[in-house]
Design a protein around this motif. Structure first.
Motif, short mmCIF file in Angstrom:
data_model
loop_
_atom_site.label_atom_id
_atom_site.label_comp_id
_atom_site.label_asym_id
_atom_site.label_seq_id
_atom_site.Cartn_x
_atom_site.Cartn_y
_atom_site.Cartn_z
N ALA A 34 0.81 -1.22 0.00
CA ALA A 34 0.00 0.00 0.00
C ALA A 34 0.84 1.27 0.00
O ALA A 34 0.34 2.34 -0.35
CB ALA A 34 -0.95 0.00 1.20
N PHE A 39 -4.17 -0.70 -4.45
CA PHE A 39 -4.53 -2.10 -4.20
C PHE A 39 -4.76 -2.87 -5.50
O PHE A 39 -4.30 -4.00 -5.64
CB PHE A 39 -5.78 -2.17 -3.31
N TYR A 73 -10.43 -1.34 0.24
CA TYR A 73 -9.84 -0.55 -0.84
C TYR A 73 -10.76 -0.39 -2.06
O TYR A 73 -10.65 0.59 -2.78
CB TYR A 73 -8.51 -1.17 -1.30
#
Length: 97
Positions: A34, A39, A73
């Protein structure tokens, strides 16, 4: 493995597939890299190649829990989350491809 192909297709369909790899390497110690990529790029450039390699070598998938990260995400991408949930279960030995 069909689930990996499905995941790739879903990323492409959602417009989350990158034409170019991240400029930085994928050497990160942060979960899902990250700190160096979004992602969806981690899915494309780290997860998919590693899982495909394991499948080609007829090795078991590692135990993993990627779907909860996808929920965080990519909360609106329910198809991707569902596919990752199936992959997580397959890796845990609770579902078959």
């Amino acid at each position: 493995m069909q689930l990996l192909n499905t995941l790739e297709q879903q990323l492409r369909h959602a417009g989350l597939w990158s034409q170019h790899a991240p400029v930085q390497g994928v050497d990160s110690h942060v979960p899902f890299a990250a700190d160096i990529m979004p992602f969806q790029q981690w899915l494309q450039f780290v997860l998919l190649p590693r899982l495909r390699e394991l499948c080609e070598q007829d090795k078991p998938l590692p135990s993993m829990a990627v779907a909860p990260a996808a929920e965080m995400y990519l909360p609106d991408e329910t198809a991707i989350i569902d596919t990752l949930t199936q992959l997580d279960r397959l890796a845990a030995g609770t579902e078959h491809d």
